[in-house]
Every structure is written in structure tokens, then in C-alpha cells.
Scaffold this motif. Structure first.
Motif, PDB file in Angstrom:
ATOM      1  N   SER A  57     -60.708  -8.846  -6.263  1.00  0.00           N
ATOM      2  CA  SER A  57     -59.947  -9.798  -5.465  1.00  0.00           C
ATOM      3  C   SER A  57     -59.525  -9.193  -4.134  1.00  0.00           C
ATOM      4  CB  SER A  57     -58.706 -10.267  -6.234  1.00  0.00           C
ATOM      5  OG  SER A  57     -59.075 -11.010  -7.381  1.00  0.00           O
ATOM      6  N   TRP A  61     -60.623 -10.369  -0.421  1.00  0.00           N
ATOM      7  CA  TRP A  61     -59.628 -10.602   0.626  1.00  0.00           C
ATOM      8  C   TRP A  61     -59.984  -9.814   1.880  1.00  0.00           C
ATOM      9  CZ3 TRP A  61     -56.572  -7.518   3.584  1.00  0.00           C
ATOM     10  CH2 TRP A  61     -55.580  -8.154   4.341  1.00  0.00           C
ATOM     11  N   ASP A 215     -51.440 -16.002  -0.814  1.00  0.00           N
ATOM     12  CA  ASP A 215     -52.757 -15.604  -0.336  1.00  0.00           C
ATOM     13  C   ASP A 215     -52.726 -14.302   0.457  1.00  0.00           C
ATOM     14  OD1 ASP A 215     -53.920 -17.938  -1.414  1.00  0.00           O
ATOM     15  OD2 ASP A 215     -53.262 -19.076   0.346  1.00  0.00           O
ATOM     16  N   HIS A 220     -52.159  -9.690  -3.817  1.00  0.00           N
ATOM     17  CA  HIS A 220     -53.303  -9.054  -4.475  1.00  0.00           C
ATOM     18  C   HIS A 220     -52.973  -7.611  -4.884  1.00  0.00           C
ATOM     19  CE1 HIS A 220     -55.999 -12.377  -3.640  1.00  0.00           C
ATOM     20  NE2 HIS A 220     -55.624 -12.360  -2.371  1.00  0.00           N
TER      21      HIS A 220
END
Length: 237
Positions: A57, A61, A215, A220
Motif C-alpha cells: 500500500s 501511494w 489517504d 499507510h
């Protein structure tokens, strides 16, 4: 016998150090390696599916920001850091254990702060430098865990050396290293620290970050930190 070998402990020490440092200062004041998908491609997943998923992830990103000017992305992540963990007017996701152990706590420097101060003191460590953070900051707890991992690796390396050479030669040859490491920890002590501190409250902080900046980079990053702590605790039994 440790459930992890010395190399695994060293890799965990490095991973925890990166995560801890990333949470202690904005990216404009520390390493920006997390902006590179290639960095995440070599980040160790320790065979954990959850850790691997979190790393993937972060790589996605980073790839999504690849076309932007690096300085602009560093600035964006630094602004995100400030809003989440510093403020003003107040941090959206206070990164201290005291303020995440119970709902509604808005004042820092509680019992977890004193507990962490004692843990650091027992390891011969203290908080220094410009950050001037309470000892129960998640970044400091991860750095403390990193040091524990480093000492476990050292102890296992010394045990291996002792099996290969005479004990007297080890005592003479490794005297400086022994002086530098003021405490040799057991797996159980590391596991107890993980339970009592970072793993016991990171979920609460993670939820606040997800709510404020779902986001963002740190949403993350905290998923990875949580997965890494859970994996580490699981393998220690």
C-alpha cells in the motif's frame, strides 16, 4: 533459545528505527525515502501477509505521487504531519500513549509517560535532541523497541561467538562491546514491552489518523507499524 535469529532482530531494529524516526519529525527534517516505491520494494515483510500488504500500500501511494515535484510532495507530507501530530490549534491525532489509552484525555504526561521514562532509564537511555517530546510518544516507543532488538541481536551474536572461541578470548576481545550494551534482554522482556506499550494503543492512534487523513502517507505508515508490531509479538509467542 530465541525464536528469532540475530539477522531477524537486526532487520526488526532497522524497521522500527525507520518508523520511529518518521513519526518524530516532519519529512522536511528527516529522510524522504518513503516517497520512493523502490524503497518499499526492499522493505522486509518478515514473511507476514499483513506486513507485506501494508508495504504494498505504501509502494502504491509512493507511485501515485511519482509524477509530482519531490519538494512539493515533501512539503505536503510535512504539512500533513504537522496537522496530525503537532497542530495548531491542537493535533488531530495526538501521538502520545497517555492521550490514546482512554477516551477524552486531552492532557499529556500521564502514567504511561512515567512508565516509558523508567523503561528508557533501565536501558541506560534518555530523551535528547530538539524534539523535546514526552517519553510516551509512539516514535520514541518504536525507537526504544529498535534498541531492544539491537541488543537481542548483539546477545545472539555473542552467544554464537562464544560457541566458536574460548570464553576467555571472548571476554577479552569483546570487552568494549559488552560495556556499550548495558542490558541484555530476553525475548519475554521484549514481548512484554510490546504488549504494555506500542501494541496496546497504536490502534487508537491509527483510527484517529484514518479519520483525519485516510489517504495520507501516515495512515499507510501506521498500518505498517501496527502490522509489524503484531507480527513481532506473534513470533515471540
Amino acid at each position: 533459545m530465541s525464536t528469532l535469529d540475530a539477522n531477524s532482530w537486526k532487520a526488526l531494529a532497522d524497521a522500527c528505527a525507520f518508523l520511529g524516526n518518521s513519526l518524530l519529525r516532519p519529512m522536511s527534517q528527516t529522510a524522504d525515502a518513503g516517497l520512493d516505491a523502490s524503497f518499499w520494494s526492499v522493505f522486509p515483510d518478515f514473511g507476514s501477509e499483513d506486513v507485506a500488504h501494508a508495504i504494498d500500500s505504501l509502494a502504491l501511494w509512493a507511485e501515485s505521487r511519482k509524477g509530482e515535484a519531490r519538494n512539493a510532495v515533501v512539503t505536503d507530507v510535512s504539512v500533513e504531519y504537522t496537522a496530525l501530530f503537532i497542530g495548531p490549534p491542537s493535533p488531530l491525532a495526538p501521538p502520545w500513549e497517555t492521550m490514546n489509552r482512554r477516551e477524552g484525555v486531552t492532557v499529556g504526561f500521564g502514567e504511561p509517560t512515567f512508565q516509558m521514562r523508567e523503561v528508557l532509564r533501565s536501558l541506560g537511555l534518555e530523551v535528547a535532541g530538539p524534539s523535546n517530546q514526552y517519553e510516551d510518544h509512539l516514535g520514541l516507543e518504536l525507537l526504544c523497541l529498535s534498541e531492544m532488538c539491537r541488543r537481542r541481536a548483539w546477545a545472539l551474536d555473542m552467544a554464537q561467538t562464544a560457541r566458536e572461541v574460548e570464553a576467555r578470548e571472548v571476554a577479552q576481545g569483546e570487552e568494549d562491546s559488552a560495556d556499550a550494551v548495558t542490558s541484555v534482554l530476553s525475548d519475554d522482556e521484549v514481548a512484554a514491552f510490546i504488549d504494555a506499550h506500542p501494541l496496546g494503543w497504536i490502534e487508537a492512534l491509527e483510527a484517529k489518523v484514518q479519520a483525519a487523513r485516510p489517504d495520507g502517507y501516515f495512515a499507510h505508515l501506521l498500518v505498517l507499524a501496527h502490522a509489524l508490531l503484531a507480527y513481532h509479538r506473534e513470533v515471540l509467542g
